[in-house]
Design an enzyme around this catalytic site. Structure first.
Site, PDB file in Angstrom:
ATOM      1  N   LYS A 202    -100.457 -28.523   3.270  1.00  4.43           N
ATOM      2  CA  LYS A 202     -99.016 -28.348   3.438  1.00  4.43           C
ATOM      3  C   LYS A 202     -98.692 -28.424   4.924  1.00  4.43           C
ATOM      4  O   LYS A 202     -99.194 -27.632   5.724  1.00  4.43           O
ATOM      5  CB  LYS A 202     -98.556 -27.011   2.867  1.00  4.43           C
ATOM      6  N   ARG A 212     -84.981 -24.847   1.771  1.00  7.03           N
ATOM      7  CA  ARG A 212     -84.771 -23.518   2.336  1.00  7.03           C
ATOM      8  C   ARG A 212     -83.361 -23.018   2.089  1.00  7.03           C
ATOM      9  O   ARG A 212     -83.129 -21.827   1.936  1.00  7.03           O
ATOM     10  CB  ARG A 212     -85.120 -23.539   3.832  1.00  7.03           C
ATOM     11  N   LYS A 225     -92.918 -22.344  11.437  1.00  3.79           N
ATOM     12  CA  LYS A 225     -94.104 -22.011  10.638  1.00  3.79           C
ATOM     13  C   LYS A 225     -95.332 -22.786  11.107  1.00  3.79           C
ATOM     14  O   LYS A 225     -96.284 -22.974  10.348  1.00  3.79           O
ATOM     15  CB  LYS A 225     -93.823 -22.287   9.158  1.00  3.79           C
ATOM     16  N   GLU A 241    -109.227 -28.334   4.776  1.00  2.00           N
ATOM     17  CA  GLU A 241    -108.471 -27.321   4.028  1.00  2.00           C
ATOM     18  C   GLU A 241    -108.703 -27.467   2.520  1.00  2.00           C
ATOM     19  O   GLU A 241    -108.870 -26.472   1.804  1.00  2.00           O
ATOM     20  CB  GLU A 241    -106.983 -27.445   4.346  1.00  2.00           C
ATOM     21  N   LYS A 256     -98.230 -31.773   0.522  1.00  2.26           N
ATOM     22  CA  LYS A 256     -96.795 -31.556   0.688  1.00  2.26           C
ATOM     23  C   LYS A 256     -96.449 -31.708   2.164  1.00  2.26           C
ATOM     24  O   LYS A 256     -97.128 -31.112   2.998  1.00  2.26           O
ATOM     25  CB  LYS A 256     -96.433 -30.151   0.202  1.00  2.26           C
ATOM     26  N   SER A 282     -87.666 -31.570  -0.917  1.00  2.24           N
ATOM     27  CA  SER A 282     -86.206 -31.600  -0.936  1.00  2.24           C
ATOM     28  C   SER A 282     -85.619 -32.643   0.001  1.00  2.24           C
ATOM     29  O   SER A 282     -84.641 -33.316  -0.338  1.00  2.24           O
ATOM     30  CB  SER A 282     -85.654 -30.215  -0.583  1.00  2.24           C
ATOM     31  N   TYR A 321     -87.690 -32.983  -7.993  1.00  2.00           N
ATOM     32  CA  TYR A 321     -86.377 -32.614  -8.509  1.00  2.00           C
ATOM     33  C   TYR A 321     -85.801 -33.730  -9.375  1.00  2.00           C
ATOM     34  O   TYR A 321     -84.801 -33.523 -10.058  1.00  2.00           O
ATOM     35  CB  TYR A 321     -85.429 -32.298  -7.339  1.00  2.00           C
TER      36      TYR A 321
END
Length: 332
Positions: A202, A212, A225, A241, A256, A282, A321
């Site tokens: 990610k 968000r 972040k 990872e 992602k 998104s 979505y």
């Protein structure tokens, strides 16, 4: 690739493209509703509430979430990923709302599982929707995210979700060691059937903005972040990872965002040979929808093209979505 001796005019690649039946026959990848995971937002209110930055996407009440599960079953969509919108009154510095067995997500899970038990339910394990500072974990006074203390809370959140009916928990926080800690807790509590979909790669991306807003963390977020999500410049780090998360007990892994990181999807899938999902986030959705609404692109065509790109790259499934809309088109 084999060395074919033929050349033009003996070889004419367009022969295989000249009719729909021929193109269908030789297609290397096929998209079906079974490749889609429907990303759904839930809210603690009545009815449906549109998300301004995600045209066509609504936050769903618990009852509407149950109806969405039925709709997914009708369309052949195998799973729904559930994300909560938590208003300011439901947030605090430690994200305690994430741990309540009577919270929004557990109630939505129960409603959805009762409505359509055959549909898989995937939950987001992270604190960002519940924290007043908008981070995926706890926040120390000096602005750092304490890894191990955050993991303890994520384990408790994952147990709450599985206890309420989640089939899969998907830790999206990117804390070190959280997959192993959750897997150990599941074994200890007898949830040996529960699956873990690790957000293994990610990235600290600018494509998350509309999401968000949808979960109510955009205005709350302090800073960024980048200390826990991956640097967009790195690829080898993603493979490390993924290897760690698989060693700790992940059943599936995720990349992602999606389209900007198709190279990572391909490398993860081909390197590890495990179910690899991609999240069409998104910002990707919003760009397609905004351009379509302005008449700049054919929205449905670009939607379907974007989804088959994930399959071509090696994704076993796509969280999107667009799932309901794409499945309707695929059913024809």
């Amino acid at each position: 690739m084999p060395n074919y001796p033929q050349s033009f005019p003996l070889t004419r690649p367009r022969r295989l493209r000249q009719s729909p039946w021929a193109r269908s026959l030789v297609a290397e990848n096929v998209l079906t509703p079974a490749d889609l995971v429907w990303a759904v937002f839930v809210h603690d209110g009545e009815g449906r509430v549109p998300v301004a930055s995600l045209p066509g996407v609504d936050r769903l009440s618990v009852r509407e979430a149950g109806l969405a599960a039925i709709r997914a079953s009708e369309l052949g969509i195998p799973a729904i990923a559930v994300f909560p919108y938590i208003g300011p009154d439901g947030k605090d510095d430690e994200g305690t709302g994430a741990l309540s067995p009577d919270g929004l997500v557990p109630r939505a899970l129960k409603e959805m599982k009762n409505a359509a038990p055959e549909v898989g339910l995937i939950t987001d394990v992270a604190l960002d929707a519940y924290t007043s500072h908008g981070h995926d974990g706890l926040l120390d006074e000096d602005g750092t995210i304490p890894n191990d203390a955050t993991v303890e809370r994520l384990v408790r959140q994952a147990l709450v979700h599985v206890g309420a009916g989640a089939d899969v928990v998907a830790p999206s926080d990117m804390m070190d060691g959280r997959i192993g800690a959750i897997r150990a807790a599941f074994e200890e509590e007898g949830f040996t059937h529960a699956m873990i979909l690790a957000y293994a790669a990610k990235y600290a991306s600018g494509f998350y903005g509309p999401y968000r807003e949808a979960i109510g963390s955009a205005a709350a977020l302090r800073g960024d972040k980048k200390t826990y999500q991956q640097d967009p410049a790195n690829a080898e780090e993603a493979l490390r990872e993924v290897a760690l998360d698989l060693a700790e007990g992940a059943d599936m892994v995720m990349v992602k965002p999606g389209l900007p990181y198709l190279d990572i999807v391909h490398r993860v899938s081909s390197t590890f040979g495990v179910p690899t999902l991609a999240y069409q986030v998104s910002g990707e959705y919003a760009q397609i929808m905004a351009a379509a609404q302005n008449g700049w692109i054919d929205g449905d065509r670009v939607m379907m093209e974007s989804l088959i790109c994930f399959k071509r790259a090696g994704a076993a499934g796509v969280i999107t979505y667009f799932a309901e809309r794409a499945a309707e088109k695929l059913q024809g």
